[in-house]
Scaffold this motif. Structure first.
Motif, PDB file in Angstrom:
ATOM      1  N   VAL A   1       0.859  -1.183   0.000  1.00 37.69           N
ATOM      2  CA  VAL A   1       0.000   0.000   0.000  1.00 37.69           C
ATOM      3  C   VAL A   1       0.895   1.232   0.000  1.00 37.69           C
ATOM      4  O   VAL A   1       2.069   1.157   0.369  1.00 37.69           O
ATOM      5  N   ILE A   2       0.336   2.351  -0.388  1.00 37.81           N
ATOM      6  CA  ILE A   2       1.066   3.619  -0.324  1.00 37.81           C
ATOM      7  C   ILE A   2       0.536   4.392   0.867  1.00 37.81           C
ATOM      8  O   ILE A   2      -0.673   4.644   0.973  1.00 37.81           O
ATOM      9  N   TRP A   3       1.447   4.759   1.767  1.00 44.22           N
ATOM     10  CA  TRP A   3       1.093   5.530   2.963  1.00 44.22           C
ATOM     11  C   TRP A   3       1.524   6.970   2.735  1.00 44.22           C
ATOM     12  O   TRP A   3       2.672   7.241   2.364  1.00 44.22           O
TER      13      TRP A   3
ATOM     14  N   TYR B   1      -9.008   4.478  -1.143  1.00 44.16           N
ATOM     15  CA  TYR B   1      -8.347   5.582  -0.460  1.00 44.16           C
ATOM     16  C   TYR B   1      -8.870   5.601   0.978  1.00 44.16           C
ATOM     17  O   TYR B   1     -10.043   5.890   1.202  1.00 44.16           O
ATOM     18  N   PHE B   2      -8.003   5.259   1.938  1.00 46.57           N
ATOM     19  CA  PHE B   2      -8.399   5.139   3.348  1.00 46.57           C
ATOM     20  C   PHE B   2      -7.922   6.354   4.141  1.00 46.57           C
ATOM     21  O   PHE B   2      -6.767   6.768   4.026  1.00 46.57           O
TER      22      PHE B   2
ATOM     23  N   THR C   1      -4.805   1.472  -1.293  1.00 47.89           N
ATOM     24  CA  THR C   1      -4.659   0.082  -1.729  1.00 47.89           C
ATOM     25  C   THR C   1      -5.190   0.006  -3.157  1.00 47.89           C
ATOM     26  O   THR C   1      -5.711   0.988  -3.697  1.00 47.89           O
ATOM     27  N   GLY C   2      -5.106  -1.182  -3.724  1.00 47.07           N
ATOM     28  CA  GLY C   2      -5.768  -1.401  -5.000  1.00 47.07           C
ATOM     29  C   GLY C   2      -7.268  -1.501  -4.787  1.00 47.07           C
ATOM     30  O   GLY C   2      -7.762  -1.450  -3.656  1.00 47.07           O
TER      31      GLY C   2
ATOM     32  N   GLU D   1      -9.189  -6.035  -0.341  1.00 46.22           N
ATOM     33  CA  GLU D   1      -8.312  -5.063  -0.962  1.00 46.22           C
ATOM     34  C   GLU D   1      -7.195  -5.802  -1.706  1.00 46.22           C
ATOM     35  O   GLU D   1      -6.784  -6.883  -1.317  1.00 46.22           O
ATOM     36  N   THR D   2      -6.710  -5.165  -2.770  1.00 44.21           N
ATOM     37  CA  THR D   2      -5.609  -5.735  -3.556  1.00 44.21           C
ATOM     38  C   THR D   2      -4.417  -4.790  -3.489  1.00 44.21           C
ATOM     39  O   THR D   2      -4.510  -3.695  -2.916  1.00 44.21           O
ATOM     40  N   ALA D   3      -3.316  -5.196  -4.100  1.00 50.11           N
ATOM     41  CA  ALA D   3      -2.092  -4.386  -4.121  1.00 50.11           C
ATOM     42  C   ALA D   3      -2.354  -3.049  -4.820  1.00 50.11           C
ATOM     43  O   ALA D   3      -3.109  -2.973  -5.786  1.00 50.11           O
TER      44      ALA D   3
END
Length: 175
Positions: A5-7, A49-50, A90-91, A99-101
């Motif tokens: 994931v991107i943080w 988008y979390f 996430t994806g 969730e996916t990559a």
């Protein structure tokens, strides 16, 4: 199962990071955003988008990088309130609802971003720039404001990543 994931931390002194998380670990999701999670769809390309669901009116710092991602990747939210607090992407979800990559397109967020100011003058219908590149969004916004205040020909300005195509047409909805 772990996924990348991107943080995107709100503290701009901290880098945006690609990290691995267990997609079934709600505690990790909540730790990454500092509270209960809310999720919005990103559409260009599809992703999730979390963010902290209680960001409005909280003392969480505004996250300009995450706000720009939301505005850029889901036009429905463009121009809405800025996001506060840390965010991760996430994806999209798979057919089972997991969730996916994170898609590869979002990995460009890991690169350092520089900004430029685009302006519209007179009756011109295209954004133009003088090519000056700024290290931060705040510096670019200050430069744009100075141009707007001191050059009467400037009818509007915007701050964009320096990778944005030049001479884009001014969209009627942006007026």
């Amino acid at each position: 199962m772990d996924i990348p994931v991107i943080w995107i931390p709100a503290d701009e002194a901290q880098p945006i990071e690609l990290i691995e998380v267990d997609r079934e670990d709600l505690d990790t999701y909540q730790r990454l955003v500092g509270g209960n999670i809310e999720v919005l769809p990103l559409v260009f390309p599809p992703a999730s988008y979390f963010f902290n669901e209680e960001y409005r009116g909280s003392d969480l710092a505004i996250n300009p990088r995450a706000t720009q991602v939301l505005w850029s990747h889901n036009p429905h939210y463009a121009g809405c309130d800025p996001i506060q607090g840390d965010v991760f992407i996430t994806g999209d979800v798979d057919p089972e609802g997991n969730e996916t990559a994170v898609p590869g397109n979002y990995k460009e967020l890991l690169q350092p971003v520089k900004f430029r100011v685009d302006i519209v003058t007179g009756s011109d219908r295209r954004w133009v720039s003088n090519g000056v590149i700024h290290d931060t969004r705040a510096l670019a916004e200050a430069a744009g404001q100075r141009l707007f205040e001191n050059w009467t020909q400037v009818s509007k300005f915007r701050v964009v990543p320096d990778s944005t195509p030049t001479r884009e047409r001014v969209e009627p909805l942006a007026e």
